[in-house]
Design a protein around this motif. Structure first.
Motif, mmCIF file in Angstrom:
data_model
loop_
_atom_site.group_PDB
_atom_site.id
_atom_site.type_symbol
_atom_site.label_atom_id
_atom_site.label_comp_id
_atom_site.label_asym_id
_atom_site.label_seq_id
_atom_site.Cartn_x
_atom_site.Cartn_y
_atom_site.Cartn_z
ATOM 1 N N ARG A 57 25.441 79.699 -47.347
ATOM 2 C CA ARG A 57 24.494 78.580 -47.204
ATOM 3 C C ARG A 57 23.163 79.007 -46.592
ATOM 4 N N THR A 58 23.173 79.989 -45.673
ATOM 5 C CA THR A 58 21.901 80.457 -45.113
ATOM 6 C C THR A 58 21.168 81.339 -46.113
ATOM 7 N N ILE A 59 21.908 82.133 -46.870
ATOM 8 C CA ILE A 59 21.270 82.980 -47.888
ATOM 9 C C ILE A 59 20.648 82.103 -48.977
ATOM 10 N N GLU A 60 21.353 81.065 -49.408
ATOM 11 C CA GLU A 60 20.777 80.151 -50.399
ATOM 12 C C GLU A 60 19.563 79.425 -49.834
ATOM 13 N N THR A 61 19.595 79.096 -48.545
ATOM 14 C CA THR A 61 18.455 78.431 -47.910
ATOM 15 C C THR A 61 17.237 79.352 -47.912
ATOM 16 N N VAL A 62 17.397 80.604 -47.454
ATOM 17 C CA VAL A 62 16.249 81.514 -47.345
ATOM 18 C C VAL A 62 15.731 81.943 -48.714
ATOM 19 N N GLN A 63 16.563 81.960 -49.722
ATOM 20 C CA GLN A 63 16.102 82.349 -51.056
ATOM 21 C C GLN A 63 15.037 81.396 -51.582
ATOM 22 N N ALA A 64 15.037 80.150 -51.087
ATOM 23 C CA ALA A 64 14.006 79.190 -51.480
ATOM 24 C C ALA A 64 12.630 79.602 -50.965
ATOM 25 N N LEU A 65 12.593 80.468 -49.984
ATOM 26 C CA LEU A 65 11.327 80.965 -49.435
ATOM 27 C C LEU A 65 10.679 81.994 -50.357
ATOM 28 N N GLY A 66 11.497 82.757 -51.073
ATOM 29 C CA GLY A 66 10.967 83.740 -52.013
ATOM 30 C C GLY A 66 10.389 84.979 -51.361
ATOM 31 N N ARG A 67 10.854 85.326 -50.168
ATOM 32 C CA ARG A 67 10.390 86.536 -49.477
ATOM 33 C C ARG A 67 11.584 87.441 -49.170
ATOM 34 N N LYS A 68 11.275 88.689 -48.845
ATOM 35 C CA LYS A 68 12.323 89.630 -48.459
ATOM 36 C C LYS A 68 12.917 89.210 -47.118
ATOM 37 N N TYR A 69 14.221 89.419 -46.988
ATOM 38 C CA TYR A 69 14.915 89.073 -45.761
ATOM 39 C C TYR A 69 16.008 90.104 -45.499
ATOM 40 N N LYS A 70 16.501 90.093 -44.258
ATOM 41 C CA LYS A 70 17.577 91.006 -43.869
ATOM 42 C C LYS A 70 18.759 90.185 -43.365
ATOM 43 N N ILE A 71 19.934 90.458 -43.903
ATOM 44 C CA ILE A 71 21.153 89.788 -43.461
ATOM 45 C C ILE A 71 21.651 90.481 -42.201
ATOM 46 N N MET A 72 21.936 89.693 -41.184
ATOM 47 C CA MET A 72 22.372 90.203 -39.889
ATOM 48 C C MET A 72 23.709 89.558 -39.507
ATOM 49 N N ASP A 73 24.755 90.366 -39.394
ATOM 50 C CA ASP A 73 26.067 89.846 -38.993
ATOM 51 C C ASP A 73 26.013 89.161 -37.640
ATOM 52 N N GLU A 74 25.103 89.582 -36.782
ATOM 53 C CA GLU A 74 24.967 88.999 -35.446
ATOM 54 C C GLU A 74 24.527 87.533 -35.481
ATOM 55 N N LEU A 75 24.106 87.042 -36.654
ATOM 56 C CA LEU A 75 23.638 85.660 -36.784
ATOM 57 C C LEU A 75 24.667 84.759 -37.465
ATOM 58 N N ALA A 76 25.910 85.222 -37.583
ATOM 59 C CA ALA A 76 26.982 84.447 -38.215
ATOM 60 C C ALA A 76 27.140 83.098 -37.503
ATOM 61 N N PRO A 77 27.888 82.162 -38.101
ATOM 62 C CA PRO A 77 27.987 80.810 -37.532
ATOM 63 C C PRO A 77 28.371 80.737 -36.059
ATOM 64 N N GLU A 78 29.159 81.659 -35.562
ATOM 65 C CA GLU A 78 29.582 81.610 -34.159
ATOM 66 C C GLU A 78 28.637 82.355 -33.212
ATOM 67 N N ALA A 79 27.447 82.720 -33.682
ATOM 68 C CA ALA A 79 26.491 83.506 -32.886
ATOM 69 C C ALA A 79 26.163 82.819 -31.564
ATOM 70 N N LYS A 80 26.162 83.600 -30.517
ATOM 71 C CA LYS A 80 25.785 83.117 -29.187
ATOM 72 C C LYS A 80 24.261 83.126 -29.081
ATOM 73 N N PRO A 81 23.691 82.192 -28.329
ATOM 74 C CA PRO A 81 22.228 82.111 -28.236
ATOM 75 C C PRO A 81 21.586 83.399 -27.715
ATOM 76 N N GLU A 82 22.246 84.063 -26.792
ATOM 77 C CA GLU A 82 21.700 85.314 -26.256
ATOM 78 C C GLU A 82 21.603 86.384 -27.342
ATOM 79 N N HIS A 83 22.583 86.400 -28.259
ATOM 80 C CA HIS A 83 22.563 87.368 -29.358
ATOM 81 C C HIS A 83 21.465 87.042 -30.363
ATOM 82 N N ILE A 84 21.254 85.759 -30.610
ATOM 83 C CA ILE A 84 20.189 85.340 -31.524
ATOM 84 C C ILE A 84 18.832 85.805 -30.982
ATOM 85 N N LEU A 85 18.598 85.583 -29.693
ATOM 86 C CA LEU A 85 17.331 85.984 -29.082
ATOM 87 C C LEU A 85 17.198 87.510 -29.030
ATOM 88 N N ALA A 86 18.308 88.208 -28.829
ATOM 89 C CA ALA A 86 18.265 89.671 -28.820
ATOM 90 C C ALA A 86 17.930 90.225 -30.198
#
Length: 156
Positions: A57-86
């Protein structure tokens, strides 16, 4: 630094036995993503790093932007806020960063920055929260909420 938090658009409900990472956008979610992607493409500065959760669902969301992106396992649904900021290298990054992810992690990350005494902010599906830091000669480094945009507020 600019930190842009984009919650994935509306997705299928999680049903028993379904892999949460495999949930896809609904037709409404695709419309939300397209509207927000068009708006973001016109607003994002050059050199913006785009980091995305590994969920469908996040990959389909970002594809609407039409820009290059990087998939990061650290941003999975259970990601902790500290990890997101890191992952975003907040607040040290010199480049703007767009994170496409999930609640409650995105809302908790926003709360750590703009309202540290509230456990989380509620980020609606498909919405963007844009947080900026600016250096002011007299006041030093200031953090502010630049904008909140929901897809239903954007023109068709």
């Amino acid at each position: 630094m600019d930190l842009i938090l984009w919650r994935h658009a509306e997705a299928e409900d999680l049903v028993h036995g379904m892999d949460d990472l495999a949930r896809r956008l609904t037709p409404k979610g695709r419309k939300q993503a397209n509207k927000m992607g068009t708006w973001l493409d016109s607003m994002l500065p050059e050199g913006c790093r785009i980091l995305v959760s590994p969920s469908t669902r996040t990959i389909e969301t970002v594809q609407a932007l039409g820009r290059k992106y990087k998939i990061m396992d650290e941003l999975a649904p259970e990601a902790k806020p500290e990890h997101i900021l890191a992952v975003a290298n907040w607040p040290e990054s010199r480049d703007p960063v767009l994170i496409v992810g999930h609640q409650p992690g995105l809302g908790q990350a926003a709360s750590l920055i703009i309202q540290p005494f509230q456990p989380q902010c509620a980020i609606r599906k498909g919405s963007v929260w844009w947080i900026s830091q600016k250096q002011h000669a007299a006041e030093g480094l200031k953090t502010y909420l630049k904008t909140i945009v929901a897809p239903d507020l954007l023109p068709r």
